[in-house]
Design a protein around this motif. Structure first.
Motif, PDB file in Angstrom:
ATOM      1  N   GLY A 278      -0.219  -2.883  -5.301  1.00  0.00           N
ATOM      2  CA  GLY A 278       0.899  -2.796  -6.218  1.00  0.00           C
ATOM      3  C   GLY A 278       1.950  -1.771  -5.835  1.00  0.00           C
ATOM      4  N   SER A 279       1.547  -0.744  -5.088  1.00  0.00           N
ATOM      5  CA  SER A 279       2.522   0.314  -4.832  1.00  0.00           C
ATOM      6  C   SER A 279       3.526  -0.104  -3.778  1.00  0.00           C
ATOM      7  N   ASP A 280       3.215  -1.140  -3.055  1.00  0.00           N
ATOM      8  CA  ASP A 280       4.122  -1.547  -1.978  1.00  0.00           C
ATOM      9  C   ASP A 280       5.196  -2.459  -2.545  1.00  0.00           C
ATOM     10  N   ALA A 281       6.109  -1.846  -3.267  1.00  0.00           N
ATOM     11  CA  ALA A 281       7.043  -2.642  -4.046  1.00  0.00           C
ATOM     12  C   ALA A 281       7.984  -3.461  -3.184  1.00  0.00           C
ATOM     13  N   ALA A 282       8.309  -2.954  -2.009  1.00  0.00           N
ATOM     14  CA  ALA A 282       9.276  -3.661  -1.189  1.00  0.00           C
ATOM     15  C   ALA A 282       8.609  -4.687  -0.294  1.00  0.00           C
ATOM     16  N   GLY A 283       7.299  -4.798  -0.386  1.00  0.00           N
ATOM     17  CA  GLY A 283       6.602  -5.759   0.456  1.00  0.00           C
ATOM     18  C   GLY A 283       6.679  -5.378   1.911  1.00  0.00           C
ATOM     19  N   LEU A 284       6.490  -4.102   2.172  1.00  0.00           N
ATOM     20  CA  LEU A 284       6.674  -3.595   3.514  1.00  0.00           C
ATOM     21  C   LEU A 284       5.575  -4.091   4.438  1.00  0.00           C
ATOM     22  N   GLY A 285       4.358  -3.968   3.983  1.00  0.00           N
ATOM     23  CA  GLY A 285       3.244  -4.364   4.831  1.00  0.00           C
ATOM     24  C   GLY A 285       2.960  -3.290   5.858  1.00  0.00           C
TER      25      GLY A 285
ATOM     26  N   GLY B  53       1.689  -8.668   0.720  1.00  0.00           N
ATOM     27  CA  GLY B  53       1.097  -8.680  -0.596  1.00  0.00           C
ATOM     28  C   GLY B  53      -0.209  -7.906  -0.665  1.00  0.00           C
ATOM     29  N   ARG B  54      -0.928  -7.938   0.415  1.00  0.00           N
ATOM     30  CA  ARG B  54      -2.279  -7.408   0.378  1.00  0.00           C
ATOM     31  C   ARG B  54      -2.323  -5.896   0.194  1.00  0.00           C
TER      32      ARG B  54
END
Ligand SMILES: Nc1ncnc2c1ncn2[C@@H]1O[C@H](COP(=O)(O)OP(=O)(O)OP(=O)(O)O)[C@@H](O)[C@H]1O
Ligand SMILES: Nc1ncnc2c1ncn2[C@@H]1O[C@H](COP(=O)(O)OP(=O)(O)OP(=O)(O)O)[C@@H](O)[C@H]1O
Ligand SMILES: [Mg+2]
Ligand SMILES: [Mg+2]
Lengths: 373, 311, 437, 319, 373
Positions: free
Chosen positions: B19-26, B15-16
């Motif tokens: 917003g651009s990390d739509a897939a929750g990649l981390g 999450g941190r």
């Protein structure tokens, strides 16, 4: 079981934008809840925070009895329908609907069956093998719904699902959605910037402005008694007339005319203080001849609303809009008089509704109370 | 894989990232995604490249004493290169080649085709695109033969067509020949890129200009170009780099006649392979890299100006 | 084998040559695969009852690419056990330590009976600094070809052997009288590439008495260099040669055509010209009456007795040599295979009846006996021939020489060109210390 | 030449007083109508002429483009079937002999198979790794990400040149990748990856976030999202990169030549060089025929990919 | 002077789609004319053909007295505002507004001045140096208007200019547009798929379906007397109830109930013929108790319309929607009765309105008549 409880929920974006500012809110189990507000007020952010797509910067979030503040989105048992539907363009309708089941490792046979059943319920049985690009907007929306329904989530989240449809289809879809939610009974949070949609669909509405909730209540509460001028000007298919006035002993003076003080705030006003007199166009009665205690002006614009007309008068009080029956002849340039329905007029002091008692925003008592149940 | 264990942990950093990390990649998982490519790049690109930079500081040769005992000679190779007429000759030629064939040729022709075909569908467009793309994907060794045959002085198709028997195009107009050749070979990339870019120009903008009475040139200047500036720059960056490093003309002219087509990759090839002077060749490669860098910086500067302008 | 080798259980060897079946130098590739390997394996089995396995790494690419690949292999300590190298690579490979004198690799090296069959001069092809590195595989020699008909037309003898450069120029001047005939084709300029050096400058320089590389130093602005360039000046300034022909990329092919057409009087070339260019059937510019019309003469020294080693005549030769990889696991076996490949029998198998100059006198005697020209080269030219220095710098020096001749052809004076050649030479060979005058 | 359309019918109204409010309905004088009509007719006439010229211009241009791009290909269509091909595309003395010769050549046909292995392997590796990397780079903000891409792009130009062959060769030797097709694949992939990532990242940037978010809400893992959603959506981009990298490998001579030993493993690019004579002259009969055979697989691949996945770029650096 | 006259105007797209099918239509000088219809009916095509962006395949087009059928767009003296505004992102507001003048080669000084003046009229004086990306949707729309106005065209063409605004802004923009057009008096053709917008804004409306005009008339004509069931179901913020009925001697039988025959078609119906009985939700009066001559059903959905409620009844006649006063309590599951206002009920036979006389589509007589003026 699947109520949503937000406690001082806050979201600050990396850039420093405070998109949610200590939101306290409970959405009841099975409720159809609408989030309403102008662009950029944080509606989408709130929805995405509930879904887990954004991590909250503070506060906590519970779905049912479980604290899900740190749970990843896939484990929250919610389904979201995006504004653009986010249907996977390379999958058929059947595959789209079955996708959540596929992720949940339901066996192929079973998930195909289930997807077909769900799609069937939404009248999509004939389109199972089509791809989203081959469907009309309304059909696409139903596919998105079917996909959200397929895995029986505890919460539905809708982000402006109707705004991509044309006006006609929007009306049909809205009725359809309402009936569907009634039947399924799933807790639903619905984001829109169209107040008519919110009024028509919701059990309760929260009106937001810059990350805060400005009023919380049933559609008729919000419509009839907007807690502040912000909500007043936002709600209603035709905006409420908000006119500057001064309190006099025998009434409120607006644009040189003395209008009777509405019953509710009657005892709470001080002579000579400046207030805002609020009255919806629907609650102004038209008169072609002068009537005491009425607003007056020259007819500037006449808009046809179908079975009625929206007339804009320009007079000493500024622009005043009123709804006139379709059969009443009104001509541009005529002089018109508008008599307020006393019981519907509202008075705002410093932007806040002057009321008889309870907090009209529904925020302190209301939200807390529901939060405690 | 989807077991509940480990999920909250994995979800938290996801999450941190915003917003651009739509897939929750981390970041951690992102690093994992990048790793295989990076591993190959580090092993087979970064490492050899650094080694080459080091070689450029030595007098290393493929054979002879210098092969047995390479000495670090510092910047001598660079000194030699900068004082070498052949180097400056090849630099000038390369710039001509890049400017003529890539920046002017491929980019303009590619754009022209994309522009004229933008509203077309059907066989004509497919044929044109297929032919242009064919030139791009055929192996260099094959297409050089095609061109040698085309330009041949006796019996070449071109001479037959233009009725100019005996014109030795590759001798009389060597630079022009390889420029035209490279335009032929590489226009496809620009065409595809611009076709995609033009798809992003809203028709309503063009039509607004037309309604105001703008002609084609004005439409291009006022509507199209400002809109696709980013694509233009990406395109120029890539085709310039590729053309700069293109060795194919060697197969056509072998750098001749009289070194008149000895562009930089050919020069390096001759130094490294024909003369075996690997240290010197490496130094020139590094110089070439620096020139590429300058070109890239110029482009990126233009790009940044664009960013500022639209901010 | 060593680098390219397979398992080391049985004795295995790898041969490498720039030849491939179905492509470049197919004859050699087929010979290795179909004659050398099976016969050698059989022979080992029969004579010593040893199982050996031999394989062939074929390639068919530009010589530079083949050389690069070998060099890369060798610098990494691997590579084939036996490889074919161009003679001029021997020195640079030796200096780099990639190959070693045969005696250091194989104890029996000097005791091969074949050495006796290879002339001293030819052995230089596989040698560097008086050490044998490999066995020469085949060689050639350069001569002056001339057109007897044209000579007759110009009032000269049909049989001609100039004794010095004066006589060469005299003949040329006589030929100059004939319309549409270029008296002399002396390769010059960069378009001709190595042909300028090998079939032009170097044989003449040898005639002027010098090697381009001698006693560890390169020739700079020496008298012989200046004199050689002077001859170029003489020929091209006086219109005895065609300067334009020297600039075209296909100039060499064209000169062949013109010679075959009777439009060139005298031409300096190797025996390749006789075998493959003007050969009545196989040539690329065939002359049906080759044997009657084409004459050949040794290249004269500037004056009798002024050539290298005090010779009256001079020539240059090239060719390849087969070398044993010093890193091989089986040096003795590899050498055995090497000598097997260079036996009289093997060479005859390679030629399949074709006439070609090999390194071996005994073989030449048999295969050349029907060809007077090749016999002439083998008997008269090879004993006086010289080889190019096999040094890494050579290619660059060669380029400078090509450029120098180009300048002379386009009108600069021999002295000026020699001076500027020397100046550039310093940059190429690493300073004045490596240059002698 | 047509007059520039800019002059076309400047309406006289634009020169009138800037008070449109209220003045417009008041009828203009009749001469204005006449003027307008004439202007409109003139404009229509010019437009007709312009259109004709534009049409002619368009088809001329297209014909030129078609000619330009197809002329060189003529030789490839003719020479292989010619008994004595020269460097001219003349009417052939028809023969299939050349194909027979190549069929019998010990390496020619096999080399095409080797090329398929090398190109296919590299294409697969480049597409897979570049897609993963481009996706991550597109979605997660890493400091200096863009700089890194540019630097790698520049470095790839060194390594594809000849000067880096010693390091590459020695590296391959150390890693025991000499005479192994895997070695060639790895080395080539390393050189192609930066450009592939650079181009693919643009494609990835262009996919709507909501697809991924919606899959994520359903509980899909990042890998599942990539596999189920992103890859299918950017398939044209992957196809483009795949074709591009296959074409790059297909034509590459130096690396396979240096790293491979046994002729059995040589790809077509290397075998093509063997059809020369001792004197360095090309055997045009074989070379033209082999060129045709050598081109057929890439053409087939291109046709397959373009019909199946579309073949286009999205593109450019956005924002 | 700047009326737009279309005579058998036809547009066939290359693929064979007949987007305009012999349209005969005259838009009067200074009129605010709306084109309404479902997606794909050809509205945009008609607009673009008027602008000259599409070449007509047949028929002729005149603007004012001039035949412009073959005139290029730049010379037709029309201005168009696109749905997405088509503002050039790289130009400032001032440059955008001045662009048409620049193309017309007006000198720099003069055009800057003119652009500033026009922008000023639309309240954009403070934003002249901003770029479109830095403006709100409403402001962008005004820039697009200013650009269209800048060169004083004879005709304005608007293609759904409001559909990109949020619901609230749309209302404001609509009033603004109406007032502006009144003041400028420029002939305006306005495309929309939102019937409420068309009703509110237009002097006249054309309702299109698959390339043809199905009805032409003033908003109240179109609203009150839709000429066919297509228009009937398309117009109105809540769709008209169209119920299958059979003509009986004493009335029309709908869902087993006998409803009185409306006065207009009264003498024109044949006993026993099948017709469609049309009545708008606004013209049904609610009654909680049984009333003869009423439609009945169980309350299925109640949607809040603000000052009223939209109630959906399910009964023998199918679904019937009616608008009920906000103060009337209606509960889901209740039985409800809806009494039609006789004078507002319509009868359709074979999809066409059964009328007393004149052609209700306004097409034959109407269009021809206006075309002849
Ligand atoms: N990823 C982000 N990074 C920084 N700021 C953001 C981000 N996403 C949204 N915001 C900001 O947060 C605020 C709330 O945005 P949000 O998208 O929730 O509004 P909204 O009510 O949904 O508006 P709309 O009706 O336009 O969809 C806005 O000011 C927006 O600019
Ligand atoms: N360029 C084109 N080529 C072929 N057919 C087209 C083209 N443009 C539109 N059409 C077709 O013509 C018909 C009318 O299209 P048009 O855009 O005018 O509809 P519209 O009424 O504006 O619809 P919307 O409300 O969706 O904008 C449609 O069937 C459409 O598919
Ligand atoms: Mg939002
Ligand atoms: Mg449209």
């Amino acid at each position: 079981m699947a109520a949503i409880t937000m406690d001082r929920l806050t979201k600050v974006y990396p850039g420093g934008v405070r998109a949610l500012d200590e939101i306290d809110l409970t959405v009841e189990d099975g409720e159809f809840f609408a989030l309403l507000g102008p662009s950029g007020c944080g509606k989408t952010t709130l929805l995405r925070t509930i879904a887990g797509l954004e991590e909250s910067s503070g506060g906590s979030l519970r779905i049912g009895d479980v604290d899900v503040t740190r749970t990843p989105p896939g484990s929250r048992d919610v389904a979201m329908v995006f504004q653009d539907y986010a249907l996977f363009p390379h999958m058929t309708v059947a595959e789209n609907v079955a996708y959540p089941l596929r992720i949940k490792k339901v066996a192929r046979g079973k998930r195909t069956e289930k997807a077909a059943a769900t799609a069937g319920e939404l009248g999509l049985a004939d389109y199972l093998e089509r791809r989203p690009g081959q469907l009309s907007g309304g059909q696409q929306q139903r596919v998105a719904l079917a996909r959200a329904m397929a895995c029986h989530p505890r919460v539905f989240l809708f982000d402006e699902p109707l705004s991509n449809l044309d006006a006609r289809m929007r009306l049909e879809a809205r009725t359809f959605l309402k009936r569907l939610q009634r039947e399924l009974g799933v807790t639903t949070v619905f984001v829109t910037h169209d107040q008519a949609e919110a009024l028509a669909l919701a059990d309760r509405i929260a009106v937001m402005e810059s990350g805060r909730i400005r009023q919380l209540g049933t559609p008729s509460e919000v419509f009839r008694r907007p807690a502040n001028t912000f909500v007043a000007s936002f709600i209603g298919s035709t905006p409420m007339n908000l006119l500057d006035g001064v309190v006099r002993s025998r009434g409120i003076e607006v644009g040189g005319e003395l209008l009777p003080t509405p019953p509710e705030p009657a005892g709470r006003l001080v002579d000579g203080e400046k207030v805002v007199y609020g009255i919806r166009p629907e609650y102004l009665v038209h008169s072609p001849t002068a009537v005491p205690g009425s607003l007056t002006g020259e007819v500037r614009v006449v808009e046809n609303l179908g079975h009625a007309q929206l007339v804009t008068l320009e007079g000493p009080a500024g622009f005043v809009q009123l709804v006139v029956d379709e059969d009443t002849p009104v001509a541009l340039g005529d002089r018109g008089f508008a008599v307020p329905r006393q019981d519907r007029a509202l008075v705002y002091r410093d932007g806040e509704l002057v009321t008889a008692g309870a907090d009209p925003t529904g925020l302190t008592a209301g939200a807390r109370a529901t939060g405690a149940t | 894989m989807n077991g509940s264990k480990g999920r909250p942990l994995a979800g938290a950093p996801a999450g941190r990232t915003g917003g651009s990390d739509a897939a929750g990649l981390g970041r951690r998982r992102a690093a994992g995604f990048v790793a295989p490519a990076m591993l190959l790049i580090v092993a087979f690109l970064l490492f050899p490249a650094l080694w080459t930079v080091y070689l450029g500081l030595t007098d290393y040769q493929l054979t002879g004493f210098a092969a047995a005992n390479p000495q670090v000679v510092g910047l001598e190779n660079y000194d030699r290169a900068l004082g070498d007429d052949r180097f400056s000759n090849s630099l000038v030629l390369t710039l001509q080649f890049v400017l003529g064939s890539a920046v002017l040729g491929q980019a303009v022709l590619g754009f022209a085709i994309a522009w004229l075909m933008r509203n077309r569908v059907g066989a004509l467009r497919r044929t044109v695109e297929a032919l242009v793309l064919l030139a791009w994907i055929l192996p260099s060794s094959v297409i050089t033969f095609l061109w040698i045959a085309l330009l041949d002085r006796d019996g070449g198709t071109l001479n037959a067509l233009l009725n100019t028997p005996g014109t030795a195009w590759l001798l009389e107009y060597p630079m022009a020949s390889i420029i035209v050749f490279n335009i032929w070979k590489g226009a496809a990339f620009s065409m595809m890129l611009y076709a995609a870019a033009l798809g992003n120009v809203p028709p309503s903008h063009l039509e607004t200009a037309r309604l105001a009475g703008a002609g084609t040139f004005q439409q291009l200047r006022d509507v199209v170009f400002p809109r696709i500036k980013g694509h233009v720059l990406t395109n120029l960056l890539l085709i310039s780099l590729w053309t700069f490093n293109d060795f194919t003309p060697f197969l056509l002219t072998a750098g001749g006649p009289e070194n008149r087509t000895e562009i930089m990759p050919v020069f390096i090839y001759r130094i490294a392979l024909e003369s075996g002077e690997l240290g010197f060749g490496a130094a020139i490669s590094v110089l070439m890299l620096l020139i590429n860098l300058v070109i890239a910086l110029v482009y990126m500067r233009l790009l940044r100006q664009r960013k500022d302008a639209s901010a | 084998g060593s680098g390219g080798g397979s398992g080391s259980d049985t004795d295995s060897l790898v041969i490498s040559a720039n030849a491939i079946a179905g492509g470049k130098n197919e004859q050699e590739a087929k010979w290795i695969e179909e004659w050398v390997i099976p016969n050698f394996v059989d022979q080992k089995k029969e004579q010593d009852d040893v199982d050996v396995s031999v394989s062939f790494d074929a390639s068919g690419v530009d010589d530079e690419q083949y050389k690069t690949k070998l060099a890369l292999d060798l610098q990494g300590g691997s590579g084939p056990d036996i490889m074919t190298l161009d003679g001029i690579w021997i020195g640079e490979f030796a200096q780099a330590g990639y190959i070693k004198p045969l005696t250091e690799v194989v104890t029996q090296a000097d005791f091969w009976e074949g050495w006796d069959q290879i002339p001293e001069a030819v052995q230089k092809l596989g040698s560097f600094e008086n050490e044998r590195y490999g066995i020469p595989a085949g060689t050639d020699g350069r001569v002056l070809y001339y057109n007897k008909d044209l000579f007759e037309q110009a009032g000269l003898d049909r049989e001609w052997q100039p004794a010095g450069w004066d006589e060469l120029v005299e003949a040329a001047e006589a030929l100059g009288g004939i319309d549409g005939v270029t008296p002399v084709q002396l390769n010059a300029g960069t378009a001709m590439g190595e042909a300028t050096t090998m079939q032009g400058f170097l044989p003449l320089l040898a005639g002027a008495g010098e090697h381009i590389w001698d006693k560890g130093k390169w020739r700079g602005e020496s008298d012989a260099v200046t004199e050689t360039l002077g001859l170029y000046e003489k020929i091209f300034a006086d219109g005895l040669g065609d300067p334009l022909l020297q600039q075209e990329a296909q100039g060499r092919d064209k000169s062949f055509e013109q010679f075959a057409d009777g439009r060139i009087g005298i031409l300096l070339e190797g025996d390749y010209f006789w075998r493959s260019v003007v050969h009545p059937e196989l040539g690329i510019a065939p002359m049906e009456d080759r044997d009657e019309v084409v004459g050949y003469a040794k290249i004269p020294a500037i004056e009798p007795g002024k050539g290298i080693h005090g010779q009256d005549f001079a020539s240059m030769s090239g060719g390849s040599a087969r070398v044993v990889n010093p890193e091989t696991d089986n040096p003795e076996l590899a050498f055995e295979l090497l000598t097997f490949m260079n036996s009289d029998e093997a060479l005859k198998a390679l030629l399949e009846g074709e006439a070609r100059i090999t390194a071996r006198t005994d073989t030449n005697a048999d295969v050349l006996k029907d060809d007077p020209m090749l016999t002439f080269v083998a008997d008269e030219v090879l004993p006086i021939t010289a080889y190019r220095p096999g040094l890494a710098e050579y290619t660059r020096v060669s380029t400078l020489l090509q450029e120098a001749t180009a300048s002379v052809v386009s009108g600069s004076s021999a002295e000026d060109v020699a001076a500027s050649y020397r100046e550039k030479l310093e940059g190429v060979v690493g300073g004045a210390g490596n240059i002698s005058n | 030449m047509t007059p520039p359309p800019d002059h076309a019918a400047v309406p006289s109204a634009s020169d009138a007083a800037p008070v449109a409010v209220a003045t417009a309905p008041a009828g203009p004088p009749p001469s204005d109508t006449e003027h307008r009509r004439r202007e409109a007719q003139r404009a229509a006439g010019r437009e007709g002429a312009r259109r004709t010229v534009a049409q002619i211009g368009f088809y001329t241009f297209v014909s030129l483009v078609l000619a330009f791009f197809s002329l060189p290909l003529l030789w490839l269509a003719v020479a292989p079937f010619d008994a004595n091909p020269g460097l001219s595309a003349s009417l052939p003395e028809f023969t299939l002999q050349n194909f027979q010769v190549l069929w019998d050549n010990p390496y020619a046909m096999r080399s095409l198979g080797n090329s398929v292995i090398l190109a296919g392997g590299t294409g697969l590796l480049v597409v897979t790794f570049a897609a993963l990397a481009a996706y991550a780079l597109s979605r997660v903000r890493l400091p200096g990400r863009d700089m890194l891409l540019y630097v790698l792009l520049l470095l790839s130009s060194i390594v594809t040149g000849t000067a880096a062959m010693v390091p590459l060769f020695n590296l391959a030797t150390e890693l025991r990748l000499i005479d192994s097709q895997l070695g060639v694949i790895l080395v080539l992939s390393g050189g192609l990856l930066p450009s592939a990532i650079f181009i693919l990242k643009d494609f990835m940037d262009g996919t709507p976030r909501s697809y991924e978010e919606s899959a994520r809400v359903f509980g899909a893992s990042p890998f599942q999202i990539m596999r189920d959603i992103v890859v299918p959506v950017v398939r044209p981009g992957l196809a483009t990169i795949g074709v591009w990298s296959v074409a790059q490998v297909w034509g590459n001579f130096l690396i396979p030549f240096l790293l491979l030993r046994s002729p059995d493993q040589y790809p077509a690019a290397v075998v093509m060089y063997t059809f020369y004579t001792e004197g360095g002259q090309a055997n045009l009969a074989l070379i033209s025929t082999f060129s045709l055979l050598y081109s057929v697989p890439v053409i087939l691949m291109f046709l397959f990919v373009s019909s199946r996945y579309g073949f286009r770029f999205h593109g450019g650096i956005k924002r």
